[in-house]
Design an enzyme around this catalytic site. Structure first.
Site, PDB file in Angstrom:
ATOM      1  NE  ARG A  40     -37.372 -54.052 -12.806  1.00 55.02           N
ATOM      2  CZ  ARG A  40     -36.448 -53.493 -12.027  1.00 55.02           C
ATOM      3  NH1 ARG A  40     -35.335 -53.029 -12.579  1.00 55.02           N
ATOM      4  NH2 ARG A  40     -36.624 -53.390 -10.728  1.00 55.02           N
ATOM      5  CG  LEU A  75     -37.181 -42.691  -6.569  1.00 55.28           C
ATOM      6  CD1 LEU A  75     -36.352 -41.645  -7.304  1.00 55.28           C
ATOM      7  CD2 LEU A  75     -37.334 -43.950  -7.418  1.00 55.28           C
ATOM      8  CE1 TYR A 127     -30.950 -46.415   3.627  1.00 55.67           C
ATOM      9  CE2 TYR A 127     -31.422 -45.275   5.690  1.00 55.67           C
ATOM     10  CZ  TYR A 127     -31.852 -45.884   4.532  1.00 55.67           C
ATOM     11  OH  TYR A 127     -33.203 -45.967   4.272  1.00 55.67           O
ATOM     12  CE  LYS A 131     -32.612 -42.998   2.507  1.00 57.69           C
ATOM     13  NZ  LYS A 131     -33.497 -43.117   1.325  1.00 57.69           N
TER      14      LYS A 131
END
Length: 225
Positions: A40, A75, A127, A131
């Site tokens: 955006r 990110l 998580y 990673k």
């Protein structure tokens, strides 16, 4: 090398670390052009910055933007914000790995990325598992210099409210005082310090795959302040 003007690309510039990183890169003046890839529009009036609104599901169509010296990948999301494990994996695995693959083809010299403390592809924690898988994927690509930053809990002003992290941040002010000796790597860390460490490491000549645990990130940032 320090006198050579370089170019950079930043993914995740609207996030906690990415926002701080862009500020630091501008201040340092080591890059004559900083390309910022976002989903955006964001404001950036600095002449060295160029904002590109892109479709991250089609990153390969923007390969010309990856013809830079260094790529910074900041990110990241949370499962709560992403709404599902699949959506989380897309942001935290698919996009970073695709960015790295493109970087390996366009001659990028350094690829710098934030993962997390506890990253482990075999972890039972989803998580940390994702990673860790990112780190493994990066290790298989041909990029001269890869730098992986594994911060602990990130501190800083977020654009969105995260109740659990806000509570953890409050507690960390006290807990950090107890994090000495063997516990030092677990101290919460300011997002701006992670950004400062990334910017500093990008100016070194280290090659190969390099991993920086949270306390090492803190040390590098402190030395540069």
């Amino acid at each position: 090398m320090k006198n050579r003007k370089k170019t950079a690309l930043v993914l995740g510039a609207s996030g906690l670390v990415g926002n701080e990183l862009v500020k630091i890169l501008i201040q340092q003046k080591n890059y004559e052009k900083i390309h910022i890839l976002v989903r955006r529009p964001i404001e950036s009036n600095h002449p060295s910055c160029e904002v590109h609104v892109v479709d991250f599901d089609k990153l390969d169509t923007y390969s010309e933007l990856f013809q830079v010296t260094d790529v910074f990948c900041c990110l990241g999301t949370t499962i709560k914000k992403a709404k599902s494990k699949e959506a989380f994996r897309k942001v935290d695995y698919e996009y970073p790995v695709e960015a790295a693959k493109i970087s390996s083809k366009t001659g990028v010299e350094k690829f710098l990325i934030i993962t997390a403390m506890g990253s482990n592809s075999k972890s039972l924690i989803f998580y940390n598992q994702v990673k860790g898988q990112v780190e493994e994927a990066l290790g298989k690509l041909i990029i001269p210099s890869v730098h992986i930053f594994r911060p602990s809990l990130l501190l800083g002003e977020r654009t969105e409210f995260r109740f659990g992290e806000r509570i953890a941040e409050k507690a960390s002010a006290f807990l950090n005082l107890l994090m000495v000796g063997a516990l030092r790597p677990y101290k919460a860390i300011e997002a701006r310090n992670v950004a400062a460490a990334m910017a500093a490491v990008a100016q070194t000549d280290k090659s190969g795959v390099n991993i920086y645990p949270s306390h090492e990130i803190e040390r590098i940032a402190r030395e540069k302040n």
